[in-house]
Design an enzyme around this catalytic site. Structure first.
Site, short mmCIF file in Angstrom:
data_model
loop_
_atom_site.label_atom_id
_atom_site.label_comp_id
_atom_site.label_asym_id
_atom_site.label_seq_id
_atom_site.Cartn_x
_atom_site.Cartn_y
_atom_site.Cartn_z
CD GLU A 131 -2.56 1.18 2.66
OE1 GLU A 131 -3.39 0.24 3.04
OE2 GLU A 131 -2.59 2.52 3.21
CG ASN A 228 -5.48 -9.26 10.68
OD1 ASN A 228 -6.74 -9.74 11.27
ND2 ASN A 228 -5.17 -9.73 9.52
FE1 SF4 Z 1 -9.83 -0.64 2.89
FE2 SF4 Z 1 -9.93 -2.81 4.27
FE3 SF4 Z 1 -7.64 -1.64 3.86
FE4 SF4 Z 1 -9.69 -0.71 5.45
S1 SF4 Z 1 -8.47 -2.33 5.77
S2 SF4 Z 1 -8.38 0.54 3.86
S3 SF4 Z 1 -11.50 -1.26 4.38
S4 SF4 Z 1 -9.04 -2.59 2.35
#
Ligand code: SF4
Length: 287
Positions: A131, A228
């Site tokens: 990300e 998690n």
């Molecule tokens: Fe999106 Fe899930 Fe990441 Fe939150 S945890 S930003 S809902 S992909």
């Protein structure tokens, strides 16, 4: 025989963004689109990725692999990708199904705008996380400063006369984010801090804690290496001593659940609904 109550967390399993991404791949399969590729595994769950593979979906691991493709559909996963990956897909004439989570897209838009203003960009997160790599790829000519801990935060310096924009990886721990931001804002005067942490993880943990507190037996479902899920287990274990960490329903076959009257169930972010349902069914009838 006394009734057994089974409470399954509403937030168990896939978060909204991951569910949406997985659904989009299955939609493409249903529509008979071939060949279908995902840019990276759509989810960290071997069973789901294996099922998709058996239906003809292939995982692309790099830009080089992407450049070799001549036709087909590329599904971008919830983590998102750099802006130039969209260009590459377009240039190659491939179809793009963008399953980037809307919360991540929002970060891309924020940093893109900041880069256009020639502001400095600070990303709180882990630089190796896909990300964060994707966010970095929306910063255009600005090289973002990536901060993962307090030591790195101390070293942040903004050039004189410059404005800074600070965002966070969506899954970053909120309390730690606050500590890091406190350090950074001591040294930066003209800074816009945007809390882009997604609440999905926190909500899952809060609900697990509440359910475990009332349960006499708690079941946490998820991969053994999923951080998690490990965290969920730790939280539940504190509230309920009779706590099981399982990967599939089979792990329960040798457990003695005879005295369980009030069972709670939760699951990590990569656990498919099918596994949660199997566990639920088993627990309901197994006395
Ligand atoms: Fe999106 Fe899930 Fe990441 Fe939150 S945890 S930003 S809902 S992909």
């Amino acid at each position: 025989m006394e009734e057994r109550t089974v409470t399954t967390a509403r937030t168990a399993g896939f978060c909204f963004g991951v569910k949406r991404a997985v659904d989009k791949v299955y939609e493409q399969i249903e529509q008979g689109k071939t060949p279908i590729y995902t840019y990276g595994p759509i989810i960290h769950n071997e069973e789901v990725v294996g099922d998709l593979e058996s239906k003809g979906v292939r995982v692309i691991h790099s830009e080089e692999e992407l450049k070799q493709l001549k036709e087909g559909t590329i599904v971008l996963r919830s983590h998102g990708v750099s802006e130039h990956i969209y260009d590459l897909i377009r240039e190659r004439g491939l179809k793009c199904v963008d399953a980037t989570c809307p919360f991540v897209i929002k970060i891309h838009q924020i940093v893109k705008k900041a880069a256009e203003n020639d502001d400095e960009i600070i990303i709180i997160g882990n630089e190796d996380h896909p990300e964060v790599r994707g966010i970095r790829g929306w910063c255009k000519k600005v090289t973002p400063m990536i901060v993962a801990d307090l030591d790195e935060a101390e070293k942040i310096v903004i050039s004189e006369g410059k404005k800074a924009c600070l965002v966070s990886q969506t899954t970053f721990n909120y309390n730690y984010f606050k500590e890091i931001v406190e350090i950074i804002i001591k040294n930066c005067y003209n800074i816009s801090v945007v809390n882009t942490i997604c609440s999905a993880t926190e909500e899952r943990q809060t609900e697990a804690r509440q359910i475990a507190r009332q349960a006499d037996t708690m079941i946490v479902i998820g991969g053994k290496t999923s951080s998690n899920t490990q965290k969920l287990y730790e939280i539940c274990r504190k509230e309920c001593k009779n706590c099981y960490y399982i990967q599939t329903v089979e792990d329960l076959y040798h457990s003695d659940l005879r005295n369980a009257k009030n069972v709670g169930i939760t699951a990590g972010a990569s656990t498919p609904n099918k596994i949660i349902e199997e566990v639920q069914k088993y627990v309901r009838r197994e006395f």
